[in-house]
Design a protein around this motif. Sequence first.
Motif, short mmCIF file in Angstrom:
data_model
loop_
_atom_site.label_atom_id
_atom_site.label_comp_id
_atom_site.label_asym_id
_atom_site.label_seq_id
_atom_site.Cartn_x
_atom_site.Cartn_y
_atom_site.Cartn_z
N GLN A 211 33.66 68.24 13.14
CA GLN A 211 34.42 68.68 14.30
C GLN A 211 35.88 68.93 13.90
O GLN A 211 36.46 69.95 14.24
CB GLN A 211 34.34 67.63 15.40
CG GLN A 211 35.08 68.02 16.66
CD GLN A 211 34.76 67.08 17.81
OE1 GLN A 211 34.05 66.09 17.66
NE2 GLN A 211 35.26 67.41 18.98
N HIS B 60 30.75 73.24 23.59
CA HIS B 60 31.17 73.04 24.97
C HIS B 60 31.13 74.32 25.78
O HIS B 60 31.12 74.27 27.01
CB HIS B 60 32.58 72.43 25.01
CG HIS B 60 32.62 70.99 24.62
ND1 HIS B 60 32.01 70.00 25.37
CD2 HIS B 60 33.17 70.36 23.56
CE1 HIS B 60 32.20 68.83 24.77
NE2 HIS B 60 32.89 69.02 23.67
N ASN C 4 32.82 64.99 26.88
CA ASN C 4 33.59 64.34 25.81
C ASN C 4 33.23 62.88 25.73
O ASN C 4 33.12 62.20 26.76
CB ASN C 4 35.09 64.48 26.06
CG ASN C 4 35.56 65.92 25.96
OD1 ASN C 4 36.16 66.44 26.89
ND2 ASN C 4 35.23 66.57 24.87
N GLY C 5 33.02 62.40 24.51
CA GLY C 5 32.71 60.99 24.32
C GLY C 5 31.26 60.64 24.60
O GLY C 5 30.90 59.47 24.68
N LYS D 160 27.91 62.80 20.76
CA LYS D 160 27.32 63.90 19.98
C LYS D 160 27.73 63.84 18.51
O LYS D 160 26.89 63.89 17.61
CB LYS D 160 27.75 65.25 20.59
CG LYS D 160 27.47 65.36 22.08
CD LYS D 160 27.91 66.69 22.63
CE LYS D 160 29.41 66.92 22.61
NZ LYS D 160 30.19 66.04 23.51
N SER D 161 29.03 63.72 18.29
CA SER D 161 29.51 63.67 16.90
C SER D 161 29.01 62.41 16.20
O SER D 161 28.66 62.45 15.02
CB SER D 161 31.03 63.70 16.85
OG SER D 161 31.51 64.91 17.38
N THR D 162 28.97 61.30 16.92
CA THR D 162 28.49 60.07 16.32
C THR D 162 27.02 60.22 15.92
O THR D 162 26.62 59.77 14.84
CB THR D 162 28.67 58.90 17.31
OG1 THR D 162 30.02 58.87 17.75
CG2 THR D 162 28.32 57.58 16.66
N1 LIG Z 1 35.03 55.25 14.62
C1 LIG Z 1 34.98 54.90 15.91
N2 LIG Z 1 35.45 53.71 16.32
C2 LIG Z 1 35.39 53.35 17.62
N3 LIG Z 1 34.87 54.10 18.58
C3 LIG Z 1 34.37 55.30 18.24
C4 LIG Z 1 34.41 55.77 16.89
N4 LIG Z 1 33.86 57.01 16.86
C5 LIG Z 1 33.51 57.30 18.11
N5 LIG Z 1 33.81 56.28 18.96
C6 LIG Z 1 33.52 56.25 20.38
O1 LIG Z 1 32.19 56.65 20.56
C7 LIG Z 1 32.06 57.48 21.69
C8 LIG Z 1 31.39 58.77 21.29
O2 LIG Z 1 32.26 59.52 20.49
P1 LIG Z 1 31.84 60.92 19.87
O3 LIG Z 1 32.93 61.36 18.95
O4 LIG Z 1 30.49 60.83 19.31
O5 LIG Z 1 31.84 61.86 21.16
P2 LIG Z 1 31.49 63.39 21.29
O6 LIG Z 1 30.30 63.50 22.14
O7 LIG Z 1 31.43 64.03 19.96
O8 LIG Z 1 32.76 63.92 22.09
P3 LIG Z 1 33.57 65.30 21.96
O9 LIG Z 1 32.82 66.31 22.72
O10 LIG Z 1 34.89 64.98 22.61
O11 LIG Z 1 33.69 65.61 20.53
C9 LIG Z 1 33.47 57.66 22.24
O12 LIG Z 1 33.61 56.81 23.35
C10 LIG Z 1 34.37 57.23 21.14
O13 LIG Z 1 35.53 56.62 21.65
#
Ligand SMILES: Nc1ncnc2c1ncn2[C@@H]1O[C@H](COP(=O)(O)OP(=O)(O)OP(=O)(O)O)[C@@H](O)[C@H]1O
Lengths: 279, 330
Positions: A102, A225, A55-56, A59-61
């Motif tokens: 997501q 996951h 998590n975090g 990936k989504s970013t």
């Molecule tokens: N709009 C935003 N503003 C500030 N921080 C952000 C934003 N979007 C994501 N983050 C931060 O960027 C990091 C990556 O987030 P992301 O959503 O890409 O994780 P992820 O790999 O998709 O996680 P998960 O498996 O929980 O979905 C995290 O630490 C999150 O807090």
Amino acid sequence: MHADLVNLTAEPGVAKPDPLLVADGVTRAFGGLVAVHVEHLEIQRGAITALIGPNGAGKSTLFNVLSGFDRADRGHWTFDGAPVTGRSAHRLARRGLVRTFQLTKTLGRLSVLENMKLAATGQRGERLVTSLLPPLWLKQEREIQHRADELLERFRLAHMRDEYAGTLSGGQRKLLEMARALMVRPTMVLLDEPMAGVNPALTQSLLSHITDLRDEGMTVCFVEHDMDVVMGISDWVVCMAEGEIAAEGPPEAVAQNPAVIDAYLGKRHDEPGTEHDHG
Amino acid sequence: MDWAVIVSDAIRSGIGPVAAVYALAAIGLNLHFGYTGLLNFGQVAFMLVGAYGVAASVSTYGLPLWVGVLIGLGSSVVLALLLGLPTLRLRAEYLAIATIAAGEILRLFYRSSWAEPVTGGVFGLQRFAVEFYDVNPIPRDTYGIWLVRYTSLDLWALSVAWAMVLLTAGVVALLVHSPWGRVIRAIREDEDAVRSLGKSVYAYKMQSLVLGGAIGSMAGMMLAIQNQSVNPDSYDPVVTFFLYTIVVLGGAGRVLGPIVGAILFWAILTFFDSALREAIGAGYVSSEVISAPEVGAVRFALVGLGLMLLMIFRPQGLLGSRKEMLLDAR
Ligand SMILES: Nc1ncnc2c1ncn2[C@@H]1O[C@H](COP(=O)(O)OP(=O)(O)OP(=O)(O)O)[C@@H](O)[C@H]1O
Ligand SMILES: [Mg+2]
């Protein structure tokens, strides 16, 4: 496993024989937090690539940036040979790069069928002037409806066809969003946790649907996951940790890669001499 | 207290030319707010440019009426583009701010002494509707049944206005039930989802803004023609809020909502007005409590009360679907 990927070295940023999406130096930071920092990533055409990571991990970013829903601070990427850095989301979708979210984005006050029909591209009736002349688009509309009904059947949503999408359950929304993305006839889909909340029996049938789509030539990249799902269908696995690509390779290799285990369990978990103080 | 007078006043107002004008403007607003989810708080600005397009063309420049109509429509398109280009890529609030400001700025500009040579300033413009009434086929007389009667001039204006309302509602019905309408309704729900499916949200929002604005400008033209005069101060921001009341009363996102809403709004408003005056006249209400000049304000308070009751007991409006509205709460 995908034949073209057999002989590749399993290391981050490795070049693929026929990449559809190539990203270079893509960085996205939120204030001081570097959410994504990908040196080099290639995604093989016609393969199923899984994107995993805790998590975090970013990936989504990364999906948001590549699909035009977020801006990269640095870096550039190409899709199907064309530079598409900073291209707007709808243009990328029209080029064939379609993503799901997501947190599902079903259109609540449209019916399930309308959600599906909306997604078809090149609709004559979507232009302001021709929309006033139904004879010009009714035939196309019927074809679209036929295709939508087939997909709804496949995704076990046919019985909800005429209900408002807002009445669907969480899992059904995931299904609708994935089915809707396929209505676009994409070259490549980015699916963000498509199976989250979907019951296991249906998951199996959808996985076989995804492999069918791959066999028809579609490229799939999905975040997941559930390791059984990842091991079950992916041709290639990319693991992210703290915004970077920590490892990539065939599923079996990645499962045993120490960098991946580190990413999930935290570093130093099995170094000799450290205390096993967590669990 | 004469109930026949009160009821006939209400009916006359509900199907009169002003109700038709408001129905037309509300159809445009319904396209913005009800179908596309655009927060346009300056529909009155589109009515203003439409009205002055006709009035100034004919009265100041001596052009024929039809040229004035084209100029009015053209001005509304320009206004929509000016408002939409900078704001439609941003969050919804920005359009709201821009439109509410534009309405007031335009009103102040049109009434300024600087613009007086063209717009007549605070005195407004008259004598531009002659051509419209020259082609009135209805012989001079009064028409109607019972106490609900109109002069031939009013009957002509209201016939044309209601014909425009029905025609526009027909076009809007075709539009919103087409794939184009599906896209704008989807934008109302979630812009990002629509983007992810390859539609240019910006282009659709712009089309909706231009179209609804042009409908608003037609309403403004009709209002000017019906009054046979224009004055900047009748294009007050409160007009937009009456239009929102009408849209919400009838049911947002329903083709017939604005029509039902406008008829009821004017009928109810006039009913209160007339009933209060009759009650004061008959001595039921002491003029110490409400004096005749205060009736205008009190009727709006009563309409406000009515709206509050509507929001409590039928928040989806008269024609809206409760099921659809409850989805929002999830
Ligand atoms: N709009 C935003 N503003 C500030 N921080 C952000 C934003 N979007 C994501 N983050 C931060 O960027 C990091 C990556 O987030 P992301 O959503 O890409 O994780 P992820 O790999 O998709 O996680 P998960 O498996 O929980 O979905 C995290 O630490 C999150 O807090
Ligand atoms: Mg995520």
